[in-house]
Scaffold this motif. Structure first.
Motif, PDB file in Angstrom:
ATOM      1  N   ASP A  16       0.835  -1.190   0.000  1.00  0.00           N
ATOM      2  CA  ASP A  16       0.000   0.000   0.000  1.00  0.00           C
ATOM      3  C   ASP A  16       0.878   1.250   0.000  1.00  0.00           C
ATOM      4  O   ASP A  16       1.955   1.285   0.625  1.00  0.00           O
ATOM      5  N   ILE A  17       0.418   2.261  -0.713  1.00  0.00           N
ATOM      6  CA  ILE A  17       1.119   3.533  -0.765  1.00  0.00           C
ATOM      7  C   ILE A  17       0.083   4.634  -0.962  1.00  0.00           C
ATOM      8  O   ILE A  17      -0.945   4.424  -1.612  1.00  0.00           O
ATOM      9  N   ASP A  18       0.329   5.781  -0.362  1.00  0.00           N
ATOM     10  CA  ASP A  18      -0.606   6.898  -0.499  1.00  0.00           C
ATOM     11  C   ASP A  18      -0.400   7.569  -1.851  1.00  0.00           C
ATOM     12  O   ASP A  18       0.691   8.074  -2.156  1.00  0.00           O
ATOM     13  N   LEU A  19      -1.447   7.570  -2.666  1.00  0.00           N
ATOM     14  CA  LEU A  19      -1.419   8.213  -3.979  1.00  0.00           C
ATOM     15  C   LEU A  19      -2.643   9.110  -4.097  1.00  0.00           C
ATOM     16  O   LEU A  19      -3.737   8.738  -3.663  1.00  0.00           O
ATOM     17  N   PRO A  20      -2.493  10.292  -4.707  1.00  0.00           N
ATOM     18  CA  PRO A  20      -3.633  11.217  -4.796  1.00  0.00           C
ATOM     19  C   PRO A  20      -4.697  10.700  -5.758  1.00  0.00           C
ATOM     20  O   PRO A  20      -4.393  10.224  -6.841  1.00  0.00           O
ATOM     21  N   LEU A  21      -5.971  10.813  -5.343  1.00  0.00           N
ATOM     22  CA  LEU A  21      -7.093  10.407  -6.195  1.00  0.00           C
ATOM     23  C   LEU A  21      -8.147  11.503  -6.308  1.00  0.00           C
ATOM     24  O   LEU A  21      -9.270  11.244  -6.721  1.00  0.00           O
ATOM     25  N   GLU A  22      -7.781  12.728  -5.969  1.00  0.00           N
ATOM     26  CA  GLU A  22      -8.711  13.837  -6.086  1.00  0.00           C
ATOM     27  C   GLU A  22      -8.833  14.239  -7.554  1.00  0.00           C
ATOM     28  O   GLU A  22      -7.834  14.508  -8.226  1.00  0.00           O
ATOM     29  N   VAL A  23     -10.054  14.280  -8.058  1.00  0.00           N
ATOM     30  CA  VAL A  23     -10.307  14.576  -9.460  1.00  0.00           C
ATOM     31  C   VAL A  23     -10.540  16.071  -9.646  1.00  0.00           C
ATOM     32  O   VAL A  23     -11.507  16.635  -9.133  1.00  0.00           O
ATOM     33  N   GLY A  24      -9.643  16.709 -10.392  1.00  0.00           N
ATOM     34  CA  GLY A  24      -9.812  18.122 -10.697  1.00  0.00           C
ATOM     35  C   GLY A  24     -10.798  18.317 -11.829  1.00  0.00           C
ATOM     36  O   GLY A  24     -11.251  17.353 -12.463  1.00  0.00           O
ATOM     37  N   PRO A  25     -11.130  19.558 -12.154  1.00  0.00           N
ATOM     38  CA  PRO A  25     -12.157  19.816 -13.166  1.00  0.00           C
ATOM     39  C   PRO A  25     -11.801  19.294 -14.557  1.00  0.00           C
ATOM     40  O   PRO A  25     -12.705  19.003 -15.349  1.00  0.00           O
ATOM     41  N   ARG A  26     -10.521  19.174 -14.877  1.00  0.00           N
ATOM     42  CA  ARG A  26     -10.109  18.700 -16.196  1.00  0.00           C
ATOM     43  C   ARG A  26      -9.447  17.325 -16.142  1.00  0.00           C
ATOM     44  O   ARG A  26      -8.759  16.925 -17.079  1.00  0.00           O
ATOM     45  N   ASP A  27      -9.697  16.597 -15.047  1.00  0.00           N
ATOM     46  CA  ASP A  27      -9.104  15.269 -14.852  1.00  0.00           C
ATOM     47  C   ASP A  27     -10.132  14.168 -15.008  1.00  0.00           C
ATOM     48  O   ASP A  27     -11.353  14.408 -15.002  1.00  0.00           O
ATOM     49  N   VAL A  28      -9.621  12.941 -15.120  1.00  0.00           N
ATOM     50  CA  VAL A  28     -10.466  11.748 -15.050  1.00  0.00           C
ATOM     51  C   VAL A  28      -9.825  10.761 -14.081  1.00  0.00           C
ATOM     52  O   VAL A  28      -8.606  10.731 -13.933  1.00  0.00           O
ATOM     53  N   ARG A  29     -10.674   9.985 -13.421  1.00  0.00           N
ATOM     54  CA  ARG A  29     -10.183   8.886 -12.580  1.00  0.00           C
ATOM     55  C   ARG A  29     -10.367   7.597 -13.360  1.00  0.00           C
ATOM     56  O   ARG A  29     -11.440   7.357 -13.926  1.00  0.00           O
ATOM     57  N   ILE A  30      -9.329   6.787 -13.405  1.00  0.00           N
ATOM     58  CA  ILE A  30      -9.295   5.627 -14.295  1.00  0.00           C
ATOM     59  C   ILE A  30      -8.972   4.368 -13.500  1.00  0.00           C
ATOM     60  O   ILE A  30      -8.050   4.359 -12.669  1.00  0.00           O
ATOM     61  N   ALA A  31      -9.733   3.301 -13.750  1.00  0.00           N
ATOM     62  CA  ALA A  31      -9.393   1.973 -13.247  1.00  0.00           C
ATOM     63  C   ALA A  31      -8.410   1.352 -14.227  1.00  0.00           C
ATOM     64  O   ALA A  31      -8.761   1.095 -15.381  1.00  0.00           O
ATOM     65  N   ILE A  32      -7.195   1.119 -13.775  1.00  0.00           N
ATOM     66  CA  ILE A  32      -6.168   0.566 -14.655  1.00  0.00           C
ATOM     67  C   ILE A  32      -6.480  -0.898 -14.960  1.00  0.00           C
ATOM     68  O   ILE A  32      -6.832  -1.678 -14.074  1.00  0.00           O
ATOM     69  N   HIS A  33      -6.351  -1.264 -16.226  1.00  0.00           N
ATOM     70  CA  HIS A  33      -6.599  -2.643 -16.643  1.00  0.00           C
ATOM     71  C   HIS A  33      -5.306  -3.360 -17.037  1.00  0.00           C
ATOM     72  O   HIS A  33      -5.040  -4.474 -16.585  1.00  0.00           O
ATOM     73  N   THR A  34      -4.512  -2.750 -17.915  1.00  0.00           N
ATOM     74  CA  THR A  34      -3.293  -3.384 -18.428  1.00  0.00           C
ATOM     75  C   THR A  34      -2.149  -2.387 -18.414  1.00  0.00           C
ATOM     76  O   THR A  34      -2.323  -1.224 -18.778  1.00  0.00           O
TER      77      THR A  34
END
Length: 343
Positions: A16-34
């Motif tokens: 586990d590691i702390d990584l930012p997941l806050e979505v800004g107005p021009r960002d997208v949050r993505i579930a990584i597949h490959t």
């Protein structure tokens, strides 16, 4: 979140590691597949550095990725939740002089996944700018989507070469990038592409493609081979994609007068270059550092079916087997071109 972390040279961990997941107005949050295992990732693992980029603190690896959009920022118009996407991993300062000139790949302030100290994407979710996120056509798989990034390097090389339809080319080095360069050169209009290496297994993989002619330099004199194939004229374009200092010895023997040499491979140590031989032929020389303005075109070529990268995927690992994938990549198995990790 859980991630593949390079703790220090030769030490990987899944933790586990702390990584930012806050979505800004021009960002997208993505579930990584490959995520593809790149040679640079492996080099950081085995050497702890690439030139001035030194691993000084734990860093998440991975930059060749595809996935699915989970959330979009308030100003994002080009993507929606559920879209399958791939990501261009280098994000420049859009106000920089390099960006305004269209060469954002050499922006000194670019942030590039898994280049110290920037974390990569071998983790279940990331937040990324929508401007550098591309929707995958329905006929492009996640595995192919994760191949767009390395193929973009081939596209950059072919673009810098300024190929004229019917040109002939030589690619020195049949590693993953060398083969990508050969395929991009064919797609760009080359009539045939010779590719040289010392390893028969890699040459056999490259030779599966129509228009690619493998040459084992243990068995053939490359200068004599090219001379015989081109009526002692030389190829129009030479792409140096091995990064080996030995590749520079006599490199100007292969190219025709007025031809072009594109330097794609990055030697670890400084090399000597025979400028007199280059000048005597007025050879145009170009360099490649990552890519700019070609990512969408690389994806379009894959979607069109004109470039088939699936044969280059020689192994797929689950996320929990990520360390084993890197150990295999570091072993330099001659039958491997591209290993991938699925989450």
């Amino acid at each position: 979140m859980r991630a593949l972390v390079l703790e220090e040279k030769l030490k990987l961990s899944l933790r586990d590691i702390d990584l930012p997941l806050e979505v800004g107005p021009r960002d997208v949050r993505i579930a990584i597949h490959t995520v593809g295992v790149c040679g640079s990732d492996v080099h950081y693992y085995t050497h702890g550095a690439i030139g001035p980029f030194i691993v000084k603190q734990p860093m998440v690896l991975g930059h060749e990725a595809s996935g699915t959009v989970l959330e979009i920022g308030s100003e994002v118009k080009n993507l929606k939740v559920g879209d399958r996407v791939c990501m261009e991993p280098g994000v420049p300062d859009l106000n920089s002089k390099a960006s305004k000139l269209g060469i954002y790949n050499v922006d000194p302030s670019v942030t590039f996944w898994a280049t110290p100290p920037v974390h990569g994407c071998l983790t279940p979710q990331v937040v990324f700018p929508a401007a550098f996120t591309y929707k995958l056509p329905d006929n492009v798989s996640f595995a192919e989507g994760a191949m767009v990034e390395p193929f973009a390097i081939g596209m950059q090389a072919a673009t810098k070469a300024k190929i004229v339809p019917g040109d002939t080319a030589l690619v020195i080095g049949a590693g993953p990038i060398g083969i990508m360069v050969a395929l991009a050169a064919l797609a760009g209009g080359c009539s045939r592409v010779y590719i040289s290496d010392l390893v028969n297994e890699k040459l056999a993989i490259a030779g599966q493609y129509d228009g690619v002619i493998p040459v084992n330099i243990r068995e053939h004199d490359l200068k004599a081979k090219i001379a015989a194939e081109t009526e002692n004229w030389g190829v129009d374009i030479v792409f140096e994609a091995s990064g080996s200092p030995r590749a520079y010895d006599g490199i100007f023997n292969y190219v025709r007068p007025g031809g072009c040499i594109v330097f794609v491979g990055l030697p670890v140590e400084p090399i000597a270059l025979d400028i007199v031989s280059a000048s005597a032929k007025e050879v145009r020389m170009e360099t490649v550092f990552r890519y700019a303005n070609v990512f969408d075109r690389a994806l379009a070529l894959i979607a069109s079916g004109k470039v088939d990268l699936a044969p280059l995927i020689t192994g797929t690992y689950d996320f929990e087997e990520s360390i084993a994938a890197f150990e295999r990549a570091a072993s330099a198995n001659p039958n491997d071109v591209k290993l991938q990790i699925t989450l």
